[in-house]
Enzyme design. Structure first.
Site, short mmCIF file in Angstrom:
data_model
loop_
_atom_site.label_atom_id
_atom_site.label_comp_id
_atom_site.label_asym_id
_atom_site.label_seq_id
_atom_site.Cartn_x
_atom_site.Cartn_y
_atom_site.Cartn_z
CG MET A 132 3.39 -3.04 3.44
SD MET A 132 3.50 -1.76 2.55
CE MET A 132 1.73 -0.98 2.56
CG HIS A 175 5.85 5.73 -2.88
ND1 HIS A 175 4.84 5.49 -1.54
CD2 HIS A 175 4.37 6.50 -3.49
CE1 HIS A 175 3.79 5.88 -1.79
NE2 HIS A 175 3.69 6.28 -2.84
CG ASP A 184 5.85 7.30 1.09
OD1 ASP A 184 6.39 6.60 1.57
OD2 ASP A 184 4.30 6.92 0.85
C1 GRF Z 1 6.05 -2.46 -3.82
O1 GRF Z 1 5.40 -2.26 -4.60
C2 GRF Z 1 6.68 -1.14 -3.31
O2 GRF Z 1 6.73 -0.51 -4.03
C3 GRF Z 1 5.03 -0.73 -2.66
O3 GRF Z 1 4.94 -2.44 -2.22
C4 GRF Z 1 5.22 -3.04 -2.81
C5 GRF Z 1 5.90 -4.48 -2.43
O4 GRF Z 1 5.75 -5.77 -3.13
N1 GRF Z 1 5.89 -0.22 -1.49
P1 GRF Z 1 7.32 -6.89 -3.25
O5 GRF Z 1 7.25 -7.04 -1.47
O6 GRF Z 1 8.85 -6.12 -3.75
O7 GRF Z 1 6.94 -8.01 -4.44
#
Ligand code: GRF
Length: 221
Positions: A96, A115, A151
């Site tokens: 993030m 994404h 993105d």
């Molecule tokens: C996922 O929905 C991904 O697409 C988004 O953040 C979430 C991460 O989930 N960017 P995880 O940590 O892989 O469970």
């Protein structure tokens, strides 16, 4: 990258739960995905995904973004840390942080992201709620190559799920996540097999420029 290689190595970058990371751990452990997960890096020391990585015996690194006053300095620290592992691929899996050119140029054409929307719809955050609010019939996720623009790099695969009447953002997110776990290892397997590459700002699959991402319609309800 023209021949299949079981020796392709990948660094997975996470910030949270790491369920996509787990999909990679499972796909590599089963032999379905010929990829060496050389390191898992988090910007948060408490990310639950780090536990998954340790359990799978993968090296872990933490580079806390708060320790760096500027994005470019944080990105330079990421590069320095990752370079120790010489990864062929960088897999962003719920990482993030917005990456600058310091990072993106260093690993140019070798960074993948997933994404949770059917890009170009809904870049950024709150994608599930935005799809519900817009009254969309379909939602989903996109695996794409990463550029410095958020993105927006060339899309590779999209997985679609229907938006059901009365869906909450959490319910929809959970349904999309199941699809993420399928299409992300699939896209990476195409690279490992030498079928997919990034060139001239585009994704190329089996020697053809991908005009549209490969569409996977799922029966996840
Ligand atoms: C996922 O929905 C991904 O697409 C988004 O953040 C979430 C991460 O989930 N960017 P995880 O940590 O892989 O469970």
């Amino acid at each position: 990258m023209s021949e299949a290689s079981a020796d392709l190595s990948a660094a997975v970058l996470i910030s949270g739960g790491g369920s996509n990371l787990q999909a990679f751990i499972d796909a590599t452990a089963s032999g379905e995905l010929p990829l060496n997960l050389c390191v898992v890096l988090s910007n948060k020391p408490t990310a639950a995904g780090l536990v998954r990585a340790r359990k799978a015996g993968i090296s872990v690194e933490c580079v806390a973004h708060q320790d760096y006053p500027q994005r470019a300095l944080f990105d330079a620290a990421l590069v320095e840390t990752l370079d120790k592992y010489q990864p062929d691929l960088i897999i962003l899996a719920g990482f993030m942080r917005i990456l600058t050119t310091t990072f993106v140029d260093h690993f140019a054409g070798r960074i993948l992201n997933i994404h949770p929307s059917l890009l170009p719809k809904y870049p950024g955050l709150d994608t599930h709620q935005r799809a519900i609010d817009a009254g969309d019939q379909w939602h989903g996720c996109t695996v794409h190559f990463v550029t410095a623009e958020l993105d927006s790099g060339a899309a590779i695969i999209q997985g679609r799920v229907p938006v059901l009447a009365g869906d909450t953002a959490d319910e929809l997110a959970a349904r999309v996540l199941v699809v993420e776990h399928k299409i992300y290892p699939q896209a990476t397997a195409m690279i490992a097999a030498g079928r997919l590459e990034y060139r001239d700002g585009c994704a190329w699959l089996d020697g053809e420029r991908l005009e549209e991402p490969v569409q996977i319609q799922t029966d996840v309800l």
